[in-house]
Motif scaffolding. Structure first.
Motif, PDB file in Angstrom:
ATOM      1  N   SER A   2       1.156  -1.742   0.391  1.00 17.26           N
ATOM      2  CA  SER A   2       0.344  -0.123  -0.004  1.00 17.26           C
ATOM      3  C   SER A   2       0.822   1.298  -0.106  1.00 17.26           C
ATOM      4  CB  SER A   2      -0.960   0.219   0.968  1.00 17.26           C
ATOM      5  OG  SER A   2      -0.448   0.316   2.588  1.00 17.26           O
ATOM      6  N   ASP A   3      -0.240   2.120   0.387  1.00 19.52           N
ATOM      7  CA  ASP A   3       1.227   3.507  -0.064  1.00 19.52           C
ATOM      8  C   ASP A   3       1.925   3.888   1.940  1.00 19.52           C
ATOM      9  OD1 ASP A   3      -0.952   4.429   1.337  1.00 19.52           O
ATOM     10  OD2 ASP A   3      -1.408   6.208   0.250  1.00 19.52           O
ATOM     11  N   THR A   4       1.393   2.758   2.238  1.00 21.44           N
ATOM     12  CA  THR A   4       2.538   2.480   3.515  1.00 21.44           C
ATOM     13  C   THR A   4       3.653   1.442   3.526  1.00 21.44           C
ATOM     14  OG1 THR A   4       0.428   2.007   4.857  1.00 21.44           O
ATOM     15  CG2 THR A   4       0.807   3.951   4.654  1.00 21.44           C
ATOM     16  N   ILE A   5       3.854   0.856   2.329  1.00 23.77           N
ATOM     17  CA  ILE A   5       4.530  -0.130   2.924  1.00 23.77           C
ATOM     18  C   ILE A   5       5.659  -0.137   1.892  1.00 23.77           C
ATOM     19  CG2 ILE A   5       4.745  -3.229   3.073  1.00 23.77           C
ATOM     20  CD1 ILE A   5       2.564  -3.031   4.441  1.00 23.77           C
ATOM     21  N   LEU A   6       7.299  -0.497   1.945  1.00 29.74           N
ATOM     22  CA  LEU A   6       7.955  -0.630   0.900  1.00 29.74           C
ATOM     23  C   LEU A   6       7.776  -2.026  -0.399  1.00 29.74           C
ATOM     24  CD1 LEU A   6      10.190   1.589  -0.262  1.00 29.74           C
ATOM     25  CD2 LEU A   6      11.149  -1.266   0.846  1.00 29.74           C
ATOM     26  N   ASP A   7       7.435  -1.907  -0.881  1.00 32.38           N
ATOM     27  CA  ASP A   7       7.225  -2.475  -2.157  1.00 32.38           C
ATOM     28  C   ASP A   7       8.536  -3.563  -2.431  1.00 32.38           C
ATOM     29  OD1 ASP A   7       6.377  -4.322  -3.910  1.00 32.38           O
ATOM     30  OD2 ASP A   7       5.497  -3.365  -5.654  1.00 32.38           O
ATOM     31  N   GLY A   8       8.776  -4.587  -1.667  1.00 32.67           N
ATOM     32  CA  GLY A   8       9.831  -5.028  -1.271  1.00 32.67           C
ATOM     33  C   GLY A   8      10.889  -6.401  -2.460  1.00 32.67           C
ATOM     34  N   VAL A   9      11.865  -6.526  -2.907  1.00 31.46           N
ATOM     35  CA  VAL A   9      12.120  -6.964  -4.622  1.00 31.46           C
ATOM     36  C   VAL A   9      12.225  -8.296  -3.414  1.00 31.46           C
ATOM     37  CG1 VAL A   9      13.189  -7.283  -5.664  1.00 31.46           C
ATOM     38  CG2 VAL A   9      12.958  -4.995  -5.192  1.00 31.46           C
ATOM     39  N   THR A  10      11.832  -9.193  -2.431  1.00 27.18           N
ATOM     40  CA  THR A  10      12.414 -10.685  -1.709  1.00 27.18           C
ATOM     41  C   THR A  10      11.017 -10.869  -1.403  1.00 27.18           C
ATOM     42  OG1 THR A  10      14.181  -9.485  -0.702  1.00 27.18           O
ATOM     43  CG2 THR A  10      14.062 -11.622  -0.076  1.00 27.18           C
ATOM     44  N   ARG A  11       9.753  -9.999  -1.607  1.00 27.19           N
ATOM     45  CA  ARG A  11       8.256  -9.959  -0.800  1.00 27.19           C
ATOM     46  C   ARG A  11       7.710  -9.883  -2.065  1.00 27.19           C
ATOM     47  NH1 ARG A  11       4.172  -7.792  -1.898  1.00 27.19           N
ATOM     48  NH2 ARG A  11       2.493  -8.021  -0.835  1.00 27.19           N
ATOM     49  N   LYS A  12       8.538  -9.972  -3.051  1.00 24.08           N
ATOM     50  CA  LYS A  12       7.800  -9.565  -4.529  1.00 24.08           C
ATOM     51  C   LYS A  12       8.410 -11.465  -5.015  1.00 24.08           C
ATOM     52  CE  LYS A  12       7.868  -6.937  -6.846  1.00 24.08           C
ATOM     53  NZ  LYS A  12       7.797  -5.570  -7.534  1.00 24.08           N
ATOM     54  N   LYS A  43       2.703 -20.782  13.003  1.00 22.38           N
ATOM     55  CA  LYS A  43       4.001 -21.933  12.818  1.00 22.38           C
ATOM     56  C   LYS A  43       5.151 -21.055  12.710  1.00 22.38           C
ATOM     57  CE  LYS A  43       0.766 -25.577  12.898  1.00 22.38           C
ATOM     58  NZ  LYS A  43       0.293 -25.745  13.945  1.00 22.38           N
ATOM     59  N   GLU A  44       4.921 -19.852  11.736  1.00 25.35           N
ATOM     60  CA  GLU A  44       5.973 -19.525  11.221  1.00 25.35           C
ATOM     61  C   GLU A  44       5.807 -17.657  10.997  1.00 25.35           C
ATOM     62  OE1 GLU A  44       8.657 -21.278   8.228  1.00 25.35           O
ATOM     63  OE2 GLU A  44       7.826 -22.849   8.527  1.00 25.35           O
ATOM     64  N   MET A  45       7.121 -17.195  11.711  1.00 29.26           N
ATOM     65  CA  MET A  45       7.032 -15.930  10.986  1.00 29.26           C
ATOM     66  C   MET A  45       8.654 -14.934  10.756  1.00 29.26           C
ATOM     67  SD  MET A  45       5.126 -13.377  13.447  1.00 29.26           S
ATOM     68  CE  MET A  45       5.554 -11.651  13.741  1.00 29.26           C
ATOM     69  N   PHE A  46       8.758 -14.820   9.737  1.00 27.45           N
ATOM     70  CA  PHE A  46       9.699 -14.180   9.071  1.00 27.45           C
ATOM     71  C   PHE A  46       9.756 -13.025   8.619  1.00 27.45           C
ATOM     72  CE2 PHE A  46       8.704 -17.310   6.353  1.00 27.45           C
ATOM     73  CZ  PHE A  46       8.382 -16.685   4.869  1.00 27.45           C
ATOM     74  N   GLY A  47      10.913 -11.873   8.679  1.00 32.39           N
ATOM     75  CA  GLY A  47      11.151 -10.730   7.656  1.00 32.39           C
ATOM     76  C   GLY A  47      12.150 -11.408   6.182  1.00 32.39           C
ATOM     77  N   CYS A  48      11.872 -10.721   5.531  1.00 34.95           N
ATOM     78  CA  CYS A  48      12.377 -10.542   4.464  1.00 34.95           C
ATOM     79  C   CYS A  48      12.964  -9.242   4.071  1.00 34.95           C
ATOM     80  CB  CYS A  48      11.865 -11.763   3.461  1.00 34.95           C
ATOM     81  SG  CYS A  48      10.455 -10.415   2.437  1.00 34.95           S
ATOM     82  N   GLY A  49      14.259  -9.378   2.887  1.00 36.49           N
ATOM     83  CA  GLY A  49      14.523  -7.907   2.727  1.00 36.49           C
ATOM     84  C   GLY A  49      16.170  -8.486   2.621  1.00 36.49           C
ATOM     85  N   THR A  50      17.150  -7.624   1.457  1.00 29.76           N
ATOM     86  CA  THR A  50      17.693  -7.617   0.483  1.00 29.76           C
ATOM     87  C   THR A  50      19.387  -8.448   1.412  1.00 29.76           C
ATOM     88  OG1 THR A  50      17.163  -6.537  -1.360  1.00 29.76           O
ATOM     89  CG2 THR A  50      19.912  -6.837  -0.776  1.00 29.76           C
ATOM     90  N   ALA A  51      18.752  -7.591   2.594  1.00 28.44           N
ATOM     91  CA  ALA A  51      20.356  -7.669   3.441  1.00 28.44           C
ATOM     92  C   ALA A  51      20.522  -8.937   3.758  1.00 28.44           C
ATOM     93  CB  ALA A  51      19.826  -6.537   4.737  1.00 28.44           C
ATOM     94  N   VAL A  52      19.433  -9.741   4.506  1.00 25.28           N
ATOM     95  CA  VAL A  52      19.362 -11.181   5.409  1.00 25.28           C
ATOM     96  C   VAL A  52      18.607 -12.124   4.223  1.00 25.28           C
ATOM     97  CG1 VAL A  52      19.843 -10.499   7.085  1.00 25.28           C
ATOM     98  CG2 VAL A  52      17.450 -10.672   6.677  1.00 25.28           C
ATOM     99  N   VAL A  53      17.683 -11.897   3.151  1.00 23.61           N
ATOM    100  CA  VAL A  53      17.125 -12.911   2.358  1.00 23.61           C
ATOM    101  C   VAL A  53      16.120 -13.059   3.279  1.00 23.61           C
ATOM    102  CG1 VAL A  53      16.658 -14.647   0.917  1.00 23.61           C
ATOM    103  CG2 VAL A  53      19.165 -13.369   1.070  1.00 23.61           C
ATOM    104  N   ILE A  54      16.205 -14.247   4.131  1.00 23.98           N
ATOM    105  CA  ILE A  54      14.921 -14.323   4.837  1.00 23.98           C
ATOM    106  C   ILE A  54      15.420 -14.979   6.097  1.00 23.98           C
ATOM    107  CG2 ILE A  54      13.064 -16.152   5.806  1.00 23.98           C
ATOM    108  CD1 ILE A  54      12.503 -16.680   2.778  1.00 23.98           C
ATOM    109  N   ASN A  55      15.078 -13.903   7.690  1.00 23.20           N
ATOM    110  CA  ASN A  55      15.367 -13.330   9.204  1.00 23.20           C
ATOM    111  C   ASN A  55      14.653 -14.345   9.592  1.00 23.20           C
ATOM    112  OD1 ASN A  55      16.484 -13.355  11.577  1.00 23.20           O
ATOM    113  ND2 ASN A  55      15.670 -11.321  11.326  1.00 23.20           N
TER     114      ASN A  55
END
Ligand SMILES: Cc1ncc(COP(=O)(O)O)c(C=O)c1O
Length: 348
Positions: free
Chosen positions: A245-255, A288-300
């Protein structure tokens, strides 16, 4: 493009086995100025400080945007990027929102190609080694008029990186401070978004968390994203992430995770996720799981989340989907698997 090769290198003084993120930079940088209504001829020059007038617009009004991507080297010494056009598209979306002129695609890709080819010895082969690439643009006009600058500088600098075990990640669900508001700049990768996170994050760190999960600024009831990561959860057998949305960064890893999930026929939903649902699913053990994702860590992977002074711990799962997805992405990035999505971009 003008190229000036550095007469010396600092590479021999770098211990590539113990790198702190973003502290050391390669021998060269890319630079391109916007003046008189156009982007001028770009150049690659030795890495060096930039001299600016104290009145320069960016220091006062924060017209500054950036990107983050990585270069990877495979075992044959070939250098690859992962979906770089996505970063350029996002940079230009940020540019429009911040009243900064868009940057030409050909300059971006050619600049990256040239810069990374010149500094390719800084990229070490092997999974975990990479070169973090930081493109950024800032208002470079001198003068304190509160209006869009008429001069900008686009630069790319590169820093060798190693992926570390990021440690335990316990996140705090934030209800008091907001990262972004509807109609604001949350979806843009602009410097001020990050500055505004530092203070609330430091309070969370004092309370024993490593990261914040931001909630929507209207109701604080819905999960948005984390400091520099988009968020996924797995409830029962379904992966869930919040819509962009307009409040969330459109992450390449998420996509990329969503495209992999779709191609493999995994159950996934892109929908709002309320904190209430998160808490309930943790209590009834369907979370069951919760994780963050982004270029720096891929998946955390996230170990626990804190909400209103209560800690909710994620279960320990055998063969978590977070590992599976991480492997999938890494194997494409390092040219270890077929690239059915056409995401790899060859540099040299
Ligand atoms: C606020 C924010 N959300 C999410 C992400 C993840 O985006 P990406 O996967 O493109 O690195 C980042 C990192 O760039 C970020 O800064």
């Amino acid at each position: 493009m003008k190229v000036q090769i550095s007469k010396s290198t600092t590479i021999n003084s770098v211990d590539f086995s113990s790198l702190s993120f973003g502290e050391i930079f390669t021998d060269h940088m890319f630079e391109c100025d916007f003046e008189n209504g156009e982007w001028k001829e770009p150049k690659i020059i030795p890495y060096q400080p930039i001299k600016m007038d104290p009145s320069t617009s960016v220091f006062h009004y924060g017209q500054a945007i950036f990107e983050g991507l990585k270069a990877y080297k495979d075992k044959n010494g070939q250098v690859w990027l992962f979906r770089p056009e996505e970063n350029l598209n996002r940079l230009n979306k940020s540019a429009i929102r911040l009243s900064i002129p868009e940057f030409p695609k050909s300059f971006f890709l050619e600049g990256l190609k040239k810069l990374l080819t010149i500094d390719k010895n800084w990229i070490k082969p092997g999974v975990g080694n990479s070169l973090y690439i930081r493109p950024f643009v800032f208002a470079s006009q001198a003068g304190v008029q509160a209006s869009p600058s008429n001069k900008y500088k686009f630069m790319i600098i590169c820093s060798p990186a190693k992926s570390y075990y990021s440690g335990e990640t316990n996140v705090k669900i934030e209800e008091k401070y907001s990262r972004a508001a509807p109609g604001g700049v949350g979806y843009a990768k602009t410097a001020g978004n990050y500055a505004a996170q530092f203070y609330p994050t430091s309070l969370a760190i004092k309370d024993g968390f490593q990261q914040i999960i931001w909630t929507d600024s209207n109701t604080n009831r819905f999960v948005e994203e984390s400091g520099t990561m988009n968020i996924f959860v797995k409830i029962d057998n379904t992966l869930i992430t919040t819509p962009i949305s307009d409040t969330i960064l459109d992450g390449v890893t998420r996509k990329s995770i969503l495209e992999i999930a779709k191609s493999l026929g995994l159950n996934y939903e892109v929908r709002q996720l309320s904190v209430d649902e998160l808490v309930k699913s943790s209590i009834n053990k369907s979370l069951k799981e919760m994780f963050g994702c982004g270029t720096a860590v891929v998946i955390n992977p996230i170990k626990s989340f804190g909400f209103r002074n209560k800690k909710y711990t994620l279960p320990i799962i055998e063969d978590p989907i977070s590992n599976f997805l991480k492997e999938k992405i890494i194997s494409i990035q390092y040219n270890l698997s077929e690239d059915i999505f056409n995401w790899r971009y060859k540099i040299c």
